[in-house]
Design a protein around this motif. Sequence first.
Motif, PDB file in Angstrom:
ATOM      1  N   ALA A   1      -2.990   3.121 142.682  1.00 33.80           N
ATOM      2  CA  ALA A   1      -1.835   2.483 142.055  1.00 33.80           C
ATOM      3  C   ALA A   1      -1.053   1.648 143.066  1.00 33.80           C
ATOM      4  N   VAL A   2      -0.843   2.199 144.258  1.00 32.15           N
ATOM      5  CA  VAL A   2      -0.101   1.467 145.290  1.00 32.15           C
ATOM      6  C   VAL A   2      -0.876   0.232 145.733  1.00 32.15           C
ATOM      7  N   ALA A   3      -2.174   0.391 146.006  1.00 37.45           N
ATOM      8  CA  ALA A   3      -2.988  -0.730 146.486  1.00 37.45           C
ATOM      9  C   ALA A   3      -3.060  -1.846 145.449  1.00 37.45           C
ATOM     10  N   THR A   4      -3.229  -1.474 144.184  1.00 36.68           N
ATOM     11  CA  THR A   4      -3.314  -2.472 143.120  1.00 36.68           C
ATOM     12  C   THR A   4      -2.013  -3.256 142.996  1.00 36.68           C
ATOM     13  N   GLU A   5      -0.895  -2.560 143.083  1.00 37.89           N
ATOM     14  CA  GLU A   5       0.405  -3.226 143.010  1.00 37.89           C
ATOM     15  C   GLU A   5       0.619  -4.147 144.216  1.00 37.89           C
ATOM     16  N   ARG A   6       0.172  -3.714 145.391  1.00 39.66           N
ATOM     17  CA  ARG A   6       0.307  -4.552 146.577  1.00 39.66           C
ATOM     18  C   ARG A   6      -0.496  -5.846 146.413  1.00 39.66           C
ATOM     19  N   ALA A   7      -1.711  -5.743 145.901  1.00 40.67           N
ATOM     20  CA  ALA A   7      -2.531  -6.945 145.696  1.00 40.67           C
ATOM     21  C   ALA A   7      -1.858  -7.890 144.703  1.00 40.67           C
ATOM     22  N   ARG A   8      -1.300  -7.325 143.637  1.00 35.66           N
ATOM     23  CA  ARG A   8      -0.613  -8.154 142.641  1.00 35.66           C
ATOM     24  C   ARG A   8       0.613  -8.816 143.259  1.00 35.66           C
ATOM     25  N   ALA A   9       1.415  -8.050 144.002  1.00 35.01           N
ATOM     26  CA  ALA A   9       2.645  -8.571 144.580  1.00 35.01           C
ATOM     27  C   ALA A   9       2.376  -9.679 145.597  1.00 35.01           C
ATOM     28  N   GLU A  10       1.230  -9.601 146.277  1.00 36.60           N
ATOM     29  CA  GLU A  10       0.900 -10.603 147.291  1.00 36.60           C
ATOM     30  C   GLU A  10       0.081 -11.767 146.720  1.00 36.60           C
ATOM     31  N   GLY A  11      -0.127 -11.750 145.401  1.00 32.20           N
ATOM     32  CA  GLY A  11      -0.873 -12.834 144.775  1.00 32.20           C
ATOM     33  C   GLY A  11      -2.339 -12.847 145.130  1.00 32.20           C
ATOM     34  N   LEU A  12      -2.888 -11.681 145.420  1.00 31.56           N
ATOM     35  CA  LEU A  12      -4.291 -11.594 145.839  1.00 31.56           C
ATOM     36  C   LEU A  12      -5.170 -10.859 144.827  1.00 31.56           C
ATOM     37  N   ASP A  13      -4.604 -10.550 143.661  1.00 30.60           N
ATOM     38  CA  ASP A  13      -5.355  -9.724 142.725  1.00 30.60           C
ATOM     39  C   ASP A  13      -6.528 -10.449 142.068  1.00 30.60           C
ATOM     40  N   ASP A  14      -6.667 -11.754 142.331  1.00 32.05           N
ATOM     41  CA  ASP A  14      -7.856 -12.449 141.848  1.00 32.05           C
ATOM     42  C   ASP A  14      -9.030 -12.299 142.804  1.00 32.05           C
ATOM     43  N   ARG A  15      -8.749 -11.837 144.034  1.00 28.48           N
ATOM     44  CA  ARG A  15      -9.816 -11.706 145.034  1.00 28.48           C
ATOM     45  C   ARG A  15      -9.907 -10.328 145.653  1.00 28.48           C
ATOM     46  N   VAL A  16      -8.914  -9.501 145.440  1.00 33.27           N
ATOM     47  CA  VAL A  16      -8.928  -8.139 145.971  1.00 33.27           C
ATOM     48  C   VAL A  16      -8.771  -7.177 144.799  1.00 33.27           C
ATOM     49  N   HIS A  17      -9.764  -6.342 144.601  1.00 33.30           N
ATOM     50  CA  HIS A  17      -9.766  -5.408 143.478  1.00 33.30           C
ATOM     51  C   HIS A  17      -9.953  -3.987 144.003  1.00 33.30           C
ATOM     52  N   PHE A  18      -9.139  -3.101 143.495  1.00 36.35           N
ATOM     53  CA  PHE A  18      -9.244  -1.693 143.871  1.00 36.35           C
ATOM     54  C   PHE A  18      -9.619  -0.889 142.635  1.00 36.35           C
ATOM     55  N   GLU A  19     -10.575  -0.015 142.803  1.00 32.09           N
ATOM     56  CA  GLU A  19     -11.059   0.784 141.680  1.00 32.09           C
ATOM     57  C   GLU A  19     -11.099   2.263 142.049  1.00 32.09           C
ATOM     58  N   ILE A  20     -10.811   3.103 141.062  1.00 33.49           N
ATOM     59  CA  ILE A  20     -11.022   4.544 141.225  1.00 33.49           C
ATOM     60  C   ILE A  20     -12.495   4.785 140.912  1.00 33.49           C
ATOM     61  N   ARG A  21     -13.259   4.925 141.961  1.00 30.71           N
ATOM     62  CA  ARG A  21     -14.713   4.944 141.777  1.00 30.71           C
ATOM     63  C   ARG A  21     -15.383   5.609 142.960  1.00 30.71           C
ATOM     64  N   ASP A  22     -16.390   6.391 142.695  1.00 31.77           N
ATOM     65  CA  ASP A  22     -17.191   6.997 143.745  1.00 31.77           C
ATOM     66  C   ASP A  22     -18.183   5.959 144.260  1.00 31.77           C
ATOM     67  N   TYR A  23     -18.299   5.844 145.570  1.00 36.17           N
ATOM     68  CA  TYR A  23     -19.189   4.829 146.151  1.00 36.17           C
ATOM     69  C   TYR A  23     -20.629   5.004 145.684  1.00 36.17           C
ATOM     70  N   ARG A  24     -20.984   6.215 145.294  1.00 36.26           N
ATOM     71  CA  ARG A  24     -22.356   6.481 144.876  1.00 36.26           C
ATOM     72  C   ARG A  24     -22.715   5.805 143.562  1.00 36.26           C
ATOM     73  N   SER A  25     -21.699   5.344 142.811  1.00 39.54           N
ATOM     74  CA  SER A  25     -21.958   4.692 141.517  1.00 39.54           C
ATOM     75  C   SER A  25     -22.106   3.184 141.635  1.00 39.54           C
ATOM     76  N   LEU A  26     -21.944   2.637 142.841  1.00 41.86           N
ATOM     77  CA  LEU A  26     -22.002   1.184 143.034  1.00 41.86           C
ATOM     78  C   LEU A  26     -23.443   0.675 143.042  1.00 41.86           C
ATOM     79  N   SER A  27     -23.611  -0.577 142.604  1.00 43.36           N
ATOM     80  CA  SER A  27     -24.942  -1.191 142.648  1.00 43.36           C
ATOM     81  C   SER A  27     -24.907  -2.617 143.199  1.00 43.36           C
TER      82      SER A  27
END
Length: 431
Positions: free
Chosen positions: A212-238
């Motif tokens: 929640a904090v990281a996502t809000e920081r990206a939005r506040a800094e105008g970077l949410d189009d290029r920086v995305h934070f997800e609640i996700r286990d790295y093992r599910s990535l492809s």
Amino acid sequence: MNILLRRIVDRLVRTGNLKVTGPNGATFQFGDGTGELVHLRINTRHAERTITFHPTLAFPEAFMEGELDFLEGDVLSFLHLVYRNMGPTSSIDAAWARAIEGLRVAFRRLQQINTAGRAKRNVERHYDLSGELYRLFLDKDMQYSCAYFERPDMTLEEAQLAKKRHIAAKLRMKPGQNVLDIGSGWGGLGLYLAKSFDAEVLGVTLSTEQHAVATERARAEGLDDRVHFEIRDYRSLSERFDRIVSVGMFEHVGVNHYRAFFDKVATLLKPDGVMLLHSIGRAGPPTATNPFIRKHIFPGGYIPALSEVLPHVEKAGLFVTDVEILHLHYAETLKHWRERFMANRERAKDIYDERFCRMWEFYLSGSEAAFRWQDLMVFQIQLARANDAVPLTRDYIGKCEKALAMHEMAHGAVAERAPKAKRARKVSEKE
């Protein structure tokens, strides 16, 4: 103070100046009287009994519960005295100590079965604590990992910024690359890489609070189009990434899962990609997690020896292109955190309670002591899928750090978004 505990302390503490007052009010002196006086009082017979038979867990728990207090000195000075008396010349029966440690090591795998579900629950125990608590002692960017003290007189903020520069330099960052941040915390590193190199960043975490904090920081800094934070286990990535970074997360993987971790990152890294793994490590042989830390601070956590890590890197088909040991950097980081926490202790007590404050005072002091006087350190392992992915010498690291520092000074740290791509190109050119 019971006879058995007195005998144990007397055999352990041969140097230093320790006084212990027992539940009946009697005070006993240990050591040779040299150095700073540490005077502790055991307030209950329950604490006296449990400390006698399981000191590594019962002592901090007694302090947490108010069954033990320091009348002179504090947790850090007490641990310094204890560690000064431990080692090859200790009077404690070495065979007995080895037998106990052997049992702890034998059962450690049972304590580190960190499936995806259990890993999330373990993370929630520590990282989903109130963000206000962490703001009491972390730097402004909320970096909850070892700082990099290029100079001894650096502030915590300066050293944490230097750490991000050091990591970026080792990643061989280039403008426009896509980056995976495994264990992205409150987002500071991902945002730094995006702003400094116009990078696309995916940060994954299992902490709801940090996300929640990281996502809000990206939005506040105008970077949410290029920086995305997800609640996700790295093992599910492809997806596949140009760069992968992981700072302060590997300690939560567990020795059972090292092979799976490196196999997975090998599939996520592009053929010419580079990864930087930053983790607490142990300079000595493999052991087990301290019982207090495992029970109250980092359930499922484990600090590895390099001998446990590198074989799995090799089996995953990755090249180790650089290894650096950061010795004492974390001790200095923890000193800053401990001092800031203690200065804001009353505010922490308002958020939680006295028991919590005592638990965290022991955690921060004990961690600093382990890095300062025992065998804990931090390792940074640079990994690649191709052995020519990085230059032949390490000169590029210092050059990139210098270029980044110059631009940060010129633009006020990593400044506004507008000129970032231009600055990233300049940094790249100066490498």
